[in-house]
Each structure stands twice: as structure tokens, then as C-alpha cells.
Design an enzyme around this catalytic site. Sequence first.
Site, mmCIF file in Angstrom:
data_model
loop_
_atom_site.group_PDB
_atom_site.id
_atom_site.type_symbol
_atom_site.label_atom_id
_atom_site.label_comp_id
_atom_site.label_asym_id
_atom_site.label_seq_id
_atom_site.Cartn_x
_atom_site.Cartn_y
_atom_site.Cartn_z
ATOM 1 N N SER A 276 -17.842 -39.396 -18.247
ATOM 2 C CA SER A 276 -17.540 -40.184 -17.061
ATOM 3 C C SER A 276 -17.229 -41.606 -17.489
ATOM 4 O O SER A 276 -17.807 -42.119 -18.441
ATOM 5 C CB SER A 276 -18.746 -40.166 -16.121
ATOM 6 O OG SER A 276 -18.709 -41.299 -15.282
ATOM 7 N N LYS B 174 -23.067 -38.564 -18.456
ATOM 8 C CA LYS B 174 -22.361 -37.385 -17.963
ATOM 9 C C LYS B 174 -21.634 -36.597 -19.044
ATOM 10 O O LYS B 174 -21.050 -37.153 -19.960
ATOM 11 C CB LYS B 174 -21.303 -37.793 -16.919
ATOM 12 C CG LYS B 174 -21.858 -38.146 -15.573
ATOM 13 C CD LYS B 174 -22.642 -37.033 -14.957
ATOM 14 C CE LYS B 174 -21.983 -36.356 -13.791
ATOM 15 N NZ LYS B 174 -21.084 -37.103 -12.987
ATOM 16 N N HIS C 295 -26.167 -13.921 -3.970
ATOM 17 C CA HIS C 295 -26.301 -15.091 -3.085
ATOM 18 C C HIS C 295 -26.688 -16.340 -3.865
ATOM 19 O O HIS C 295 -27.266 -17.267 -3.300
ATOM 20 C CB HIS C 295 -27.334 -14.836 -1.979
ATOM 21 C CG HIS C 295 -27.156 -13.527 -1.281
ATOM 22 N ND1 HIS C 295 -26.362 -13.364 -0.166
ATOM 23 C CD2 HIS C 295 -27.647 -12.298 -1.572
ATOM 24 C CE1 HIS C 295 -26.382 -12.096 0.207
ATOM 25 N NE2 HIS C 295 -27.154 -11.420 -0.627
ATOM 26 N N GLU D 116 -13.683 -26.682 -14.058
ATOM 27 C CA GLU D 116 -13.312 -27.133 -12.713
ATOM 28 C C GLU D 116 -11.805 -27.025 -12.494
ATOM 29 O O GLU D 116 -11.342 -26.612 -11.425
ATOM 30 C CB GLU D 116 -13.753 -28.584 -12.512
ATOM 31 C CG GLU D 116 -15.266 -28.739 -12.446
ATOM 32 C CD GLU D 116 -15.696 -30.186 -12.656
ATOM 33 O OE1 GLU D 116 -14.967 -31.099 -12.247
ATOM 34 O OE2 GLU D 116 -16.775 -30.389 -13.250
#
Length: 475
Positions: free
Chosen positions: A272, A278, A151, A285
Site C-alpha cells: 500500500s 499491507k 456459507h 482481486e
Amino acid sequence: MWGGRFESEPADAARAFTRSFPWDRRLYREDIVASRAHAAMLGARDIIAASDADALTAGLDRLLQELDAAGGPADAGDEDIHSYVERLLIERLGDPGRRLHTARSRNDQVATDMRLYVKGLTLRIGRALVDLMDALVDRAEPETVAPGFTHLQSGQPVTLGHYLLAIHEMLSRDLDGCYQVFTLADACPLGSGALAGVPYDIDREQVAHALHFSQITRNSMDAVADRDYLLALLNLGVGILLHLSRWAEDLVIWAAPGFAMVEFADAYATGSSIMPQKKNPDIAELVRGRAGTALGIASGMAATVKGVPLTYGLDLQEDKQALFRMEDLVLPTLGIMRDAFATLNFDRERMAQLAESGYATATEIADFLVEQHGAPFREAHEIAGRVVSEAIGAGVELTALTDDRLRAIDQRLGSDLRERLTAASAVARRDVPGGTAPRQVRLAIADARGRVDLERGRLRELAAAGLPAALGPWG
Ligand code: ARG
């Protein structure tokens, strides 16, 4: 090629709409190699003159060499790869070229090309899987502790090696799938003709043998209509990408600031355009995203096949796009995952810290009471729960609870419990086959290494025995 019964040429738009050359040019090797086997058989059976068969095989060999050197066929407007190859042979050889399509239809021809291609692709995917499995084994550390989640909550500590071998297991099932798809594709349709067989004294076994198929298809109608081997290949691709996607999702989480257990190498991360701090796990992804794309391709093809009346319909021509798009998703994804993973930085201290945080060793308290004091597990679990609650109340980790506090909850708890609450102790105690203890993981690593070596050999043998050398190189 088929203009005899028509009075006008197809409209440009109709021709453009129906042609498949832009995609099926990728089948040029398969088409030439299969045509060569067909021509040789026609000659051997005196269906065409031996001299015509010789001219055809020589012409096909030359064409293959030329196209390999040129990096594949250029689009000269042909309808598909089959008519392209035939046109060139007719232009170069004249009449012998016009005899190649005897006892054959594009329907059994395309099914043969596709099966050959799928067989080769399963081996290429298999090899990429083994490379990735190899990289996993290389970095599987049996002692390093890491948090294990259910979980996405702190579950129980595990070893890093155990986690990586879990991914190895998933890929190893995919590898099994490669062999299954290979077997499914491994029957030669040539001789099925358009749908009913052909009225010549052909030798299907000879063609199958020349093309390294282990058998011939049994029913001509099924042979030209069947795309099960392709759907299986697409589902194999989906399965692989689902596995890679779940792993990539873990890596995204592990790289996030709250977890910070891994950092992608600069070469495999991106920044970024506006937030200078970043470092984005873009590759992971995109792997997640590509799994979605793959699922669309596979379900799209299943939907295409479901409505085609037996036997062939041009709907089936869409199979090439599905196949090549899947190939272009799966192979680069396996490759980039390997590169990004091989250069990933592990923060072992942070992993160890998280492995013990969140009361992840609470199960140890229950197991301690069962093992040392014969408590029933349910009672022990209840007591362990009270210890956790006490620690939460005091805002400390389990190991920071004093003996007095422990004994106040249950007489049997004391300092001999404390040493069991470390992650290292918790993992070492899970010393069952398939468990996370370093001793087990070391055994599993040895097994996995053996499997990698074995599979490399198996893939090599299958390439040598199960595919025509001219389709290679497979080495
Ligand atoms: N280009 C076609 C395909 O990819 C070849 C078979 C064409 N057969 C036909 N009956 N139109 O499926």
C-alpha cells in the site's frame, strides 16, 4: 476495392469509423493461409491459370514470412486485413493479384479466418489450462488438513489436496469445453461467397482439406451469418474466468489476517502507498475483476449478434474485438494464476488449527453414535448439537470436554469419541470415492496426473491434425 459504383471517396470519418484493420490485423496468418488454399484450388480447377495460381501462392508464402519476421502487418490505412493482403499482392504481382478474389467474398473469407483463429485459440487456451492443472496437481498434498467451508462457516475438515483437486475438476470441464468449441468451429465456409454460393466450378473439399477443416459448412447463408463458434468461445472464456474468480476469492479470504492460511510470495503481491504493513492480494482481486469484464464482452457480443438480419451485417465485424479482448483476458489470467499459485506459501499449522476450530468435527459425534451405537441419524444429530452447545457455553473446543460432561449429555459418549474429533481422523473416515480421505486423494492425484499427460498429448495431436502447420508454431 469497391469504388466502381461510387462517385466520391468515403469521408475520412466514415472510413475511420468503419475500418477494422486495427483489430483484424491479428488475423493476418489465417487470412494468408486461407487465401493460399483458395488460390491453389482456383488453379487446380482451371478457374485461373496455373501460372497465376503459382504466382499467388508464392507471393502469399513470401508475405507470410515477411509479416512473421516483422511481427505482423503495420497499419497503412487499409480497410481490413483482407483488403491489405489483396492490395499487397496486386502491388507486387499485378494481374494475378487481381484474380485472387475470384469465387470468394470477404464474407466467407472472414468467417474462414475467424474459424481458423478460434480453433487455434482453443488449443492455446487448452494448453494454458493444462499447465495450470499441472501446477495444481504438483501442490496437491493428500495428508495436509485444511478447513472446508459452506456459507463461509466452518463446515468439515478436508485435505488440502482435495481442495486443490476441486479446482482441477473445474478446469478440466473448461478443457472439455475447449474441444467442444474447436469442433463447433471446425467447418470451412469458403465457397459460400457473399451469401448464395459462387457460380464457379470450385472444389470446396480441397480447400477445406488444405486448411485442415474436417468438413465444409452445409448452407452458404448460415455459413456467412453464423458466429455461434465465436459466442461459444466467448462463453468458454467466461466460464474459465468464473472458475478462476471463485478460486481467487478463496485465496483473498485465505490470505486475510483472520484466516492467514496462505501468503502470496512477495513477487506476486503488492503493498500500500500509505499503510506500510499491507501486503495485498492484488492479483487475485484483479482475477475476480477480469471475470466481470469477460462477462461484459460475451454478453455484449450476444447482444450484437441477436439483431443482425440474415445474412451478414457489418455489426458482425465487432466480433474481432470481442475475440481478441477475450483472448487477452483469458490467457494472461491463466498464466498469472499459475505463477502466483506455484509460489504461494501455505501455513499448514494454521490450516490444521482452523480445520478443527469452529466445531468443524461436530458431525463426527453424530456419525459415532450411528456407527457404534446404532442410533438413528436424526437423534444422533440432536445429541451432537447439544455437545456443541455445551462446548460453546464452556468456551472450549469439542476435544476439551471432559468425559463426565460428555456422559452427562448422553451415556454413550466417552473417551473413545475424543480421538475421532481430530481433523485427521475426520478426513481419514471419509474414504468414499470422491471423498477427502488421504487414501482417496492419493488415487485422485494419480488420476489427475494421468489426465494432464493425456491431455498434453491430445492437444498436440489436435494441433497437428486439425490446423495448418503454417498457422503454428503450436509446439
Ligand atoms: N472487415 C469485415 C469483417 O470483419 C470483412 C467483411 C466485410 N464484408 C462486407 N460485406 N462489408 O467482418
